[in-house]
Write a protein that holds these residues in place. Structure first.
Motif, PDB file in Angstrom:
ATOM      1  N   ASP A  84      14.376   7.430  -1.456  1.00 46.39           N
ATOM      2  CA  ASP A  84      14.657   6.155  -0.806  1.00 46.39           C
ATOM      3  C   ASP A  84      15.714   6.293   0.278  1.00 46.39           C
ATOM      4  OD1 ASP A  84      12.831   4.733  -2.419  1.00 46.39           O
ATOM      5  OD2 ASP A  84      14.303   4.641  -4.031  1.00 46.39           O
ATOM      6  N   GLY A  85      15.849   7.496   0.828  1.00 43.71           N
ATOM      7  CA  GLY A  85      16.791   7.729   1.914  1.00 43.71           C
ATOM      8  C   GLY A  85      18.222   7.433   1.534  1.00 43.71           C
ATOM      9  N   ALA A  86      18.913   6.758   2.410  1.00 41.70           N
ATOM     10  CA  ALA A  86      20.345   6.515   2.259  1.00 41.70           C
ATOM     11  C   ALA A  86      20.686   5.636   1.061  1.00 41.70           C
ATOM     12  CB  ALA A  86      20.887   5.875   3.529  1.00 41.70           C
ATOM     13  N   PHE A  87      19.689   4.988   0.471  1.00 37.09           N
ATOM     14  CA  PHE A  87      19.961   4.065  -0.624  1.00 37.09           C
ATOM     15  C   PHE A  87      19.298   4.510  -1.929  1.00 37.09           C
ATOM     16  CE2 PHE A  87      20.348   1.963   3.418  1.00 37.09           C
ATOM     17  CZ  PHE A  87      21.646   1.508   3.331  1.00 37.09           C
ATOM     18  N   SER A  88      19.018   5.801  -2.028  1.00 39.09           N
ATOM     19  CA  SER A  88      18.415   6.344  -3.243  1.00 39.09           C
ATOM     20  C   SER A  88      19.467   6.473  -4.336  1.00 39.09           C
ATOM     21  CB  SER A  88      17.788   7.711  -2.951  1.00 39.09           C
ATOM     22  OG  SER A  88      18.793   8.622  -2.539  1.00 39.09           O
ATOM     23  N   GLU A  89      18.992   6.710  -5.550  1.00 36.10           N
ATOM     24  CA  GLU A  89      19.912   6.916  -6.666  1.00 36.10           C
ATOM     25  C   GLU A  89      20.567   8.285  -6.529  1.00 36.10           C
ATOM     26  OE1 GLU A  89      18.371   6.116 -10.549  1.00 36.10           O
ATOM     27  OE2 GLU A  89      17.177   4.430  -9.832  1.00 36.10           O
ATOM     28  N   GLU A  90      21.645   8.488  -7.271  1.00 34.30           N
ATOM     29  CA  GLU A  90      22.340   9.759  -7.212  1.00 34.30           C
ATOM     30  C   GLU A  90      21.432  10.889  -7.707  1.00 34.30           C
ATOM     31  OE1 GLU A  90      25.836   9.786  -9.735  1.00 34.30           O
ATOM     32  OE2 GLU A  90      24.857   8.489 -11.158  1.00 34.30           O
ATOM     33  N   GLU A  91      21.694  12.092  -7.236  1.00 35.47           N
ATOM     34  CA  GLU A  91      20.913  13.259  -7.653  1.00 35.47           C
ATOM     35  C   GLU A  91      21.161  13.539  -9.128  1.00 35.47           C
ATOM     36  OE1 GLU A  91      18.773  14.715  -5.645  1.00 35.47           O
ATOM     37  OE2 GLU A  91      19.440  13.634  -3.879  1.00 35.47           O
ATOM     38  N   GLU A  92      20.147  14.077  -9.800  1.00 35.82           N
ATOM     39  CA  GLU A  92      20.295  14.394 -11.220  1.00 35.82           C
ATOM     40  C   GLU A  92      20.963  15.742 -11.451  1.00 35.82           C
ATOM     41  OE1 GLU A  92      16.325  13.929 -12.880  1.00 35.82           O
ATOM     42  OE2 GLU A  92      16.951  11.961 -13.644  1.00 35.82           O
ATOM     43  N   LEU A  93      20.729  16.690 -10.545  1.00 36.41           N
ATOM     44  CA  LEU A  93      21.294  18.017 -10.741  1.00 36.41           C
ATOM     45  C   LEU A  93      21.446  18.742  -9.414  1.00 36.41           C
ATOM     46  CD1 LEU A  93      18.718  20.232 -10.565  1.00 36.41           C
ATOM     47  CD2 LEU A  93      18.209  19.112 -12.714  1.00 36.41           C
ATOM     48  N   TYR A  94      22.293  19.754  -9.431  1.00 36.13           N
ATOM     49  CA  TYR A  94      22.607  20.556  -8.256  1.00 36.13           C
ATOM     50  C   TYR A  94      22.580  22.019  -8.667  1.00 36.13           C
ATOM     51  CZ  TYR A  94      24.575  16.086  -6.759  1.00 36.13           C
ATOM     52  OH  TYR A  94      24.761  14.764  -6.453  1.00 36.13           O
ATOM     53  N   ILE A  95      21.908  22.852  -7.883  1.00 33.04           N
ATOM     54  CA  ILE A  95      21.910  24.299  -8.102  1.00 33.04           C
ATOM     55  C   ILE A  95      22.300  24.965  -6.791  1.00 33.04           C
ATOM     56  CG2 ILE A  95      20.159  24.185  -9.925  1.00 33.04           C
ATOM     57  CD1 ILE A  95      18.158  25.311  -7.824  1.00 33.04           C
ATOM     58  N   PRO A  96      22.791  26.197  -6.838  1.00 31.26           N
ATOM     59  CA  PRO A  96      23.142  26.883  -5.596  1.00 31.26           C
ATOM     60  C   PRO A  96      21.927  27.069  -4.681  1.00 31.26           C
ATOM     61  CG  PRO A  96      24.132  28.002  -7.471  1.00 31.26           C
ATOM     62  CD  PRO A  96      23.172  26.977  -8.022  1.00 31.26           C
ATOM     63  N   PHE A  97      22.148  26.884  -3.392  1.00 28.18           N
ATOM     64  CA  PHE A  97      21.102  27.088  -2.398  1.00 28.18           C
ATOM     65  C   PHE A  97      20.476  28.471  -2.558  1.00 28.18           C
ATOM     66  CE2 PHE A  97      19.865  28.513   1.901  1.00 28.18           C
ATOM     67  CZ  PHE A  97      18.915  27.551   2.201  1.00 28.18           C
ATOM     68  N   SER A  98      21.317  29.479  -2.754  1.00 28.16           N
ATOM     69  CA  SER A  98      20.811  30.854  -2.870  1.00 28.16           C
ATOM     70  C   SER A  98      19.945  31.032  -4.120  1.00 28.16           C
ATOM     71  CB  SER A  98      21.971  31.851  -2.863  1.00 28.16           C
ATOM     72  OG  SER A  98      22.946  31.484  -3.817  1.00 28.16           O
ATOM     73  N   SER A  99      20.212  30.286  -5.168  1.00 28.99           N
ATOM     74  CA  SER A  99      19.372  30.334  -6.367  1.00 28.99           C
ATOM     75  C   SER A  99      18.015  29.682  -6.079  1.00 28.99           C
ATOM     76  CB  SER A  99      20.070  29.622  -7.527  1.00 28.99           C
ATOM     77  OG  SER A  99      19.256  29.627  -8.682  1.00 28.99           O
ATOM     78  N   ASP A 180      25.069   5.922  12.239  1.00 25.73           N
ATOM     79  CA  ASP A 180      24.633   5.141  13.413  1.00 25.73           C
ATOM     80  C   ASP A 180      23.379   5.741  14.023  1.00 25.73           C
ATOM     81  OD1 ASP A 180      26.741   3.374  13.079  1.00 25.73           O
ATOM     82  OD2 ASP A 180      27.984   4.272  14.666  1.00 25.73           O
ATOM     83  N   TYR A 181      23.357   7.071  14.159  1.00 20.70           N
ATOM     84  CA  TYR A 181      22.196   7.760  14.741  1.00 20.70           C
ATOM     85  C   TYR A 181      20.930   7.482  13.934  1.00 20.70           C
ATOM     86  CZ  TYR A 181      19.100  11.620  15.986  1.00 20.70           C
ATOM     87  OH  TYR A 181      18.007  12.370  16.361  1.00 20.70           O
ATOM     88  N   LEU A 182      21.055   7.474  12.618  1.00 16.99           N
ATOM     89  CA  LEU A 182      19.894   7.233  11.761  1.00 16.99           C
ATOM     90  C   LEU A 182      19.609   5.749  11.517  1.00 16.99           C
ATOM     91  CD1 LEU A 182      20.443  10.044   9.143  1.00 16.99           C
ATOM     92  CD2 LEU A 182      18.786  10.002  11.013  1.00 16.99           C
TER      93      LEU A 182
END
Length: 183
Positions: A84-99, A180-182
């Protein structure tokens, strides 16, 4: 979402338990994960799950942190690619980009390619596709010109090597300018 470990400090993400992963974890593509409070409570109740292991997409990840409720609105750091873009719910999890790269995870965001991409994940990584969003944190607004110069010089160098054929401008936005740009 698959950021670098600097993400948590840069955006002042609040931790309930543990912390983000280390620079060494980033470099190694370690299988570590930071959970949202909501997902942590769904999976582990009120217990602190730091140190526990969980399976995602067939791989074991060690939980290193749990974010406290972090409902940034608008979600300026995740406008592109969020359901939902800028108004979506918070992310459930985060992993390293390299992983995420090492495990060839699906991308979730905007991808733009200037030419055909061969088959397979490696071909995509070697392509001229634009798909990674960068955030930079500078000591002050005065460092912006130096960062812009660095990006412009990098782009010039890459064009000399036959890359970045679209010759798109290198744009820097602070958070307010980005929103503003978006629109």
């Amino acid at each position: 979402i698959a950021p670098s470990g600097d993400f948590f400090n840069m955006f002042e993400a609040p931790f309930l338990h543990g912390q983000g992963w280390s620079p060494a974890d980033d470099k190694a593509g370690a299988d570590v994960v930071v959970l949202s409070r909501k997902l942590s409570e769904k999976l582990y109740g009120d217990a602190d799950p730091v140190g526990q292991r969980m399976t995602m997409n067939g791989f074991q990840y060690q939980i290193v942190g749990v974010l406290d409720t972090w409902n940034v609105v608008p979600r300026f750091h995740r406008v592109i690619g969020a359901k939902d873009g800028a108004f979506s719910e918070e992310e459930e999890l985060y992993i390293p980009f390299s992983s995420a790269i090492r495990h060839e995870m699906q991308r979730n965001g905007s991808t733009s390619c200037s030419s055909d991409v061969g088959p397979g994940f490696k071909a995509f990584l070697d392509s001229e596709c634009t798909w990674i969003q960068f955030w930079f944190e500078t000591r002050s607004g005065a460092d912006r010109a130096e960062l812009q110069s660095f990006l412009d010089s990098y782009a010039i160098e890459q064009r000399k090597l036959g890359r970045l054929k679209r010759n798109a401008p290198n744009m820097l936005y602070d958070v307010r300018e980005w929103l503003d740009y978006l629109k």
